[in-house]
Design an enzyme around this catalytic site. Structure first.
Site, mmCIF file in Angstrom:
data_model
loop_
_atom_site.group_PDB
_atom_site.id
_atom_site.type_symbol
_atom_site.label_atom_id
_atom_site.label_comp_id
_atom_site.label_asym_id
_atom_site.label_seq_id
_atom_site.Cartn_x
_atom_site.Cartn_y
_atom_site.Cartn_z
ATOM 1 N N ALA A 271 -3.703 -11.007 5.159
ATOM 2 C CA ALA A 271 -4.460 -11.892 4.293
ATOM 3 C C ALA A 271 -3.500 -12.910 3.688
ATOM 4 C CB ALA A 271 -5.146 -11.105 3.180
ATOM 5 N N MET A 272 -4.064 -13.909 3.013
ATOM 6 C CA MET A 272 -3.235 -14.982 2.489
ATOM 7 C C MET A 272 -3.694 -15.387 1.096
ATOM 8 S SD MET A 272 -0.692 -16.925 2.977
ATOM 9 C CE MET A 272 -0.183 -17.999 1.645
ATOM 10 N N ASN A 274 -3.699 -18.039 -0.813
ATOM 11 C CA ASN A 274 -3.934 -19.434 -1.210
ATOM 12 C C ASN A 274 -4.558 -19.506 -2.605
ATOM 13 O OD1 ASN A 274 -3.514 -20.064 1.689
ATOM 14 N ND2 ASN A 274 -5.490 -19.035 1.853
ATOM 15 N N HIS A 306 -3.071 -6.926 -3.537
ATOM 16 C CA HIS A 306 -1.838 -7.638 -3.188
ATOM 17 C C HIS A 306 -2.042 -9.156 -3.271
ATOM 18 C CE1 HIS A 306 1.958 -8.119 -0.784
ATOM 19 N NE2 HIS A 306 1.363 -9.242 -0.427
ATOM 20 N N GLU A 307 -3.084 -9.635 -2.633
ATOM 21 C CA GLU A 307 -3.299 -11.094 -2.618
ATOM 22 C C GLU A 307 -3.652 -11.591 -4.018
ATOM 23 O OE1 GLU A 307 -2.172 -12.321 -0.020
ATOM 24 O OE2 GLU A 307 -2.300 -10.529 1.237
ATOM 25 N N GLU A 329 7.196 -11.246 -2.055
ATOM 26 C CA GLU A 329 6.575 -10.177 -1.255
ATOM 27 C C GLU A 329 7.012 -8.778 -1.704
ATOM 28 O OE1 GLU A 329 4.062 -10.725 0.222
ATOM 29 O OE2 GLU A 329 4.134 -12.853 0.723
HETATM 30 N N1 TRP Z 1 1.744 -14.199 2.193
HETATM 31 C C1 TRP Z 1 0.917 -13.374 3.043
HETATM 32 C C2 TRP Z 1 0.877 -12.032 2.362
HETATM 33 O O1 TRP Z 1 1.826 -11.298 2.352
HETATM 34 C C3 TRP Z 1 1.463 -13.234 4.428
HETATM 35 C C4 TRP Z 1 0.846 -14.078 5.469
HETATM 36 C C5 TRP Z 1 -0.459 -14.258 5.701
HETATM 37 C C6 TRP Z 1 1.526 -14.795 6.475
HETATM 38 N N2 TRP Z 1 -0.633 -15.065 6.795
HETATM 39 C C7 TRP Z 1 0.568 -15.390 7.275
HETATM 40 C C8 TRP Z 1 2.842 -15.001 6.778
HETATM 41 C C9 TRP Z 1 0.902 -16.180 8.380
HETATM 42 C C10 TRP Z 1 3.199 -15.782 7.865
HETATM 43 C C11 TRP Z 1 2.227 -16.368 8.655
HETATM 44 O O2 TRP Z 1 -0.034 -11.674 1.744
HETATM 45 ZN ZN ZN Z 2 2.166 -10.996 0.195
#
Ligand code: TRP
Ligand code: ZN
Length: 867
Positions: A271-272, A274, A306-307, A329
């Site tokens: 997940a990300m 943003n 986490h996100e 992280e």
């Molecule tokens: N920051 C994201 C996390 O740890 C990691 C992540 C999500 C990521 N998508 C990615 C890292 C694509 C590199 C490429 O929650």
């Molecule tokens: Zn993370």
């Protein structure tokens, strides 16, 4: 490390931490205008740029993935001779300190198979910018220390893309001629471009709200396909629990008025984070008891947390450069682990986290890709989203917390957030905040940031029982790793106690010893009984431990240790010692392990979840990690022999445990989860004993269960064995869940993890199954990723497993280099295996390296593995 003979142009450049320089130009404001379409999207960007410091260097904007400008204008004028392209960069010579740069580009989301930048997934348009995806969307200084305020206007066909989301606050929306519509978003918080996101598509919303401790109401939305709406309740509950937890435990409140999450089915990672618009791999959002296991539910809570936690540890305070990745992280993993521990059983959570560390990080630290949690160099940053950065990074911060104490640590995080809010920080900044707030001196502790490799600690206890004295001798060595032949001793915090051999009680209680030299002596006196050493309570340091405790002491600790982790660990060590001896060809007696397991199974004070963890044998991979040279087949055989004996000798107890657990009604609670776990563990031992009714029992569990945990558990046991029930269950499962991609992934994984000897052939056949595709990372990992960790099958001495994985790497690399590169490490550990296998593995790595047009992602992993 890199092949010096390779043509210079073919060797991608190495980026070094020591080369960091602050940005020449800042971008305080950016306005983006998207004319969205799946096949063609127009992106206009307006950047206010400001020269930083006195220098005459031009503005350099990163591009990527073939980005070319349609137009470039400077301070309102379209100029054709004021800019140039240098590789992927757009270079503009500027006379003054403040300018307005406008660019326009066209990109093709539907043709983007890398899943970085703007891409299409299941009819949606979505973005992934971390680490360096934003440069595939527009020209920009794509580095995390350039923070900007974003205004985003999106325009799209209303019927196909009725929902238009981006970061921050929704400012405006409306209809446009020709069936189009628009939305305007503004994010008031300056952020690096890796936190930019947009989503356009036909999505339904689970809408809810959260009232912060200061009384602000936050609108929460989880956006999914209409059909998946019913599967978002657990994620929503987890989000609200995370928000409350971060207020309570770290004093961190949410800052925007909206928090949205979107689930997509094609995603490279979990997940990300943003800003205000998290984008998730759908496997970490969608769950109901019929389609998701307890482990899935737990993972969803952990990833949602986490996100969300990144909003402070990552977004409000971000990273200066990608070498600092563990700053956000490692810290955020620690935070999500603490959260999950508080939601359920802390002891079981710790056992799971340590198991994950040993499965993924220890081998990395012992292999060709070992790197410190703050690396010194990289070729492709995507390769550094590793278990070392994440999980060892979390362990390092956990140790700081132990050394500083809970209050000192909290004072440190408060100071860190305060001091660096709105800025891009470094790992050093984090350590300094910890020191300043607590008064501690962490100078030597910094070695954990610079040295790779898992320290080995040896603990020897010499007793003088009649005199009531004992002497504990602790020694440490940190093994050499690539580029780091010599190591210094590190401060290793060890929580320990001496247990009375008669009473089982800790004499003098638990103490914290910091082993900060190569050697340390700890003296004890006033002992009233013969002592037994209990050490590394709660896994207080991420180390490999060697002690002189024999089977009797370990068995005693496995029955009496007051620290639940140490108790689990004693049993693991007892099993491991037996298995390692057997794998080395020694004759071993299983009686000690059988007695200890019997004790655990019959101890009325233990809960089912703990019992289920404690009686599991160490994995084949972990046994192999203890050997000088690994023969995976031999490891599998000795492990299977112990499993069979445990099954047979304790059959009645497994049946009792099974019956107790079976009476459990479905509910997602720690105790019900523990019973389900024990149920399938017991079933596995009943099958290992080849009890006449094992297949009948397993099939009944498969057929009659009302939840995926029990159903998949039974299918896993069936898949490991021979019989008509196996085929019936697999066929039924595929029919029953046809069309549910996340469940079909489980169908592939179960077969890829099978201990049957024909698994390599079966997996090759599954790769030709109509449901298989290499274009979807979840599906690829469900088969190929799972197979590559199946020790016996992957390491089939014919070498066909290696060839299969290498072919997959080459095939996927053309579409999605990030995902391809993540399959390399299993082949990369070739040096650990006996010569026949090692040669075959190395041969496949060489074949990959010789392939034309390799991505720098795969190039880096393969060349380092051969180097
Ligand atoms: N920051 C994201 C996390 O740890 C990691 C992540 C999500 C990521 N998508 C990615 C890292 C694509 C590199 C490429 O929650
Ligand atoms: Zn993370």
């Amino acid at each position: 490390m890199l092949d010096a003979a390779a043509p210079v142009s073919a060797t991608p450049p190495v980026i070094r931490r020591e080369d960091y320089r602050p940005p020449d130009w800042l971008v305080p404001e950016i306005a983006l205008d998207f004319q969205l379409g799946a096949d063609a999207t127009r992106v206009k960007a307006k950047l206010t740029v400001r020269r930083q410091g006195t220098h005459a260097r031009p503005l350099r904007l990163d591009g990527g993935g073939g980005l070319t400008p349609i137009s470039v204008s400077i301070d309102g004028e379209e100029l054709h001779d004021a800019w140039r392209l240098d590789g992927d960069q757009l270079v503009i010579d500027l006379p003054g300190t403040d300018h307005l740069i406008e660019t326009e580009v066209q990109i093709a989301p539907s043709a983007n198979s890398t899943l970085m930048g703007l891409y299409e997934s299941g009819g949606l348009l979505c973005t992934q910018c971390e680490a360096e995806g934003f440069r595939r969307i527009t020209f920009f200084p794509d580095r995390p220390d350039v923070l900007s305020r974003y205004t985003v206007r999106m325009e799209a066909e209303r019927a196909r893309y009725p929902v238009l989301l981006s970061n921050g606050d929704h400012m405006d929306a409306g209809d446009l001629p020709g069936g189009r519509h628009y939305a305007l978003w503004r994010d008031p918080f300056p952020k690096p471009c890796y936190l930019f996101a947009l989503v356009a598509g036909d999505l339904a919303c689970n809408a809810d709200s959260f009232v912060t401790r200061s009384g602000r109401t936050i609108d929460l939305g989880i956006w999914v396909r209409e059909a998946d709406l019913a599967k978002t309740e657990h994620a929503m509950a987890s989000l609200k629990a995370s928000m409350a937890w971060d207020e309570r435990v770290y004093g961190r409140e949410y800052d925007l008025a909206v928090f949205n999450i979107v689930a997509v089915s094609d995603f490279n990672f979990g997940a990300m984070e943003n800003k205000g618009l998290n984008i998730f791999n759908s496997r970490y959002i969608l769950a109901d008891p019929d389609t998701a296991t307890d482990a899935d539910f737990d993972a969803i809570a952990g990833v949602v947390a986490h996100e969300y936690f990144h909003n402070w540890s990552g977004n409000r305070v971000t990273c200066r450069d990608w070498f600092q990745l563990s700053l956000k992280e490692g810290f955020t993993v620690l935070r999500d682990q603490q959260f999950s521990a508080d939601q359920g059983s802390p002891a079981v959570k710790r056992i799971e986290d340590v198991r994950a560390l040993r499965a993924a990080q220890f081998p990395e630290d012992a292999g060709p890709l070992a790197h410190p949690i703050r690396p010194d160099s990289y070729i492709e940053i995507s390769n550094f989203y590793t278990a070392t950065i994440y999980n060892k990074g979390a362990e390092v911060i956990r140790m700081m917390k132990l050394i500083l104490g809970d209050e000192g640590f909290r004072a440190g995080t408060d100071l860190y957030f305060d001091r660096h809010d709105g800025h891009a920080a470094t790992c050093e900044d984090f350590i300094v905040a910890m020191e300043d707030a607590s008064g501690a001196d962490l100078s030597r502790f910094r070695l954990w940031y610079t040295q790779a490799g898992t320290p080995r600690v040896k603990a020897v206890l010499e007793t003088d029982a009649p005199g009531g004295r004992a002497r504990l001798l602790l020694t440490q060595t940190v093994p050499p790793t690539p580029g780091q032949p010599e190591k210094l001793p590190m401060p290793i915090p060890l929580k320990l106690a001496l247990l009375g051999a008669a009473s089982g009680k800790a004499m003098g209680g638990e103490q914290l010893v910091i082993l900060d030299e190569a050697e340390k002596e700890v003296l004890f006196d006033g002992l009233t009984e013969a002592p037994i050493l209990s050490i590394n309570h709660g896994f207080s340091a991420p180390i490999c431990l060697e002690t002189d405790r024999g089977p009797a002491d370990l068995a005693f600790l496995s029955a009496h240790d007051e620290d639940p982790f140490a108790r689990y660990e004693a049993m693991q060590q007892l099993m491991l010692d037996t298995l390692v001896a057997a794998a080395r060809g020694q004759t071993v007696d299983h009686a000690g392990v059988i007695d200890a397991v019997r004790n655990t199974l019959t101890d009325p004070h233990l809960d089912a979840a703990f019992v289920a963890e404690a009686v599991l044998l160490p994995s084949e991979a972990f046994i192999g990690d203890q050997l000088e040279v690994v023969d995976p087949e031999k490891v599998a055989v000795v492990r299977e022999a112990l499993r069979n004996d445990l099954g047979t000798e304790l059959l009645d107890l497994w049946r009792d445990a099974y019956a107790r657990a079976q009476a459990n009604r479905y509910e997602y609670s720690p105790s019900a989860k523990g019973l389900r776990r024990l149920r399938t563990v017991a079933l596995g031992f009943i099958a290992a004993a080849k009890a006449p009714d094992w297949a009948e029992l397993a099939f009944a569990q498969y057929r009659d269960s009302d939840n995926m945990t029990d159903r998949q558990g039974a299918m896993g046991v069936l898949a490991n064995n021979e019989g008509v029930e196996r085929e019936r269950a697999l066929a039924d499962f595929h029919d029953r869940y046809a069309g549910d991609a996340l469940v079909i992934d489980k169908w592939f994984t179960t077969q890829a993890l099978s201990t049957r000897l024909d698994t390599p052939e079966k997996v090759e056949a599954l790769a030709r199954h109509p449901d298989f595709t290499i274009a979807n990372p979840n599906r690829l990992r469900s088969l190929v990723g799972a197979f590559a960790v199946n020790q016996r099958a992957f390491h089939d001495v014919s070498g066909r497993g290696y060839r299969f994985v290498a072919d997959m790497i080459l095939g996927v690399d053309r579409l999605n280099p990030q995902t391809a590169a993540r399959l390399v490490p299993s082949l990369g550990r070739w040096r650990r295996y006996e010569p026949v296998r090692a040669t075959l593995m190395r041969g496949e790595l060489e074949r990959i390296l010789a392939a034309p047009g390799l991505s720098k992602d795969v190039f880096e992993q393969v060349s380092k593995s051969l180097g």
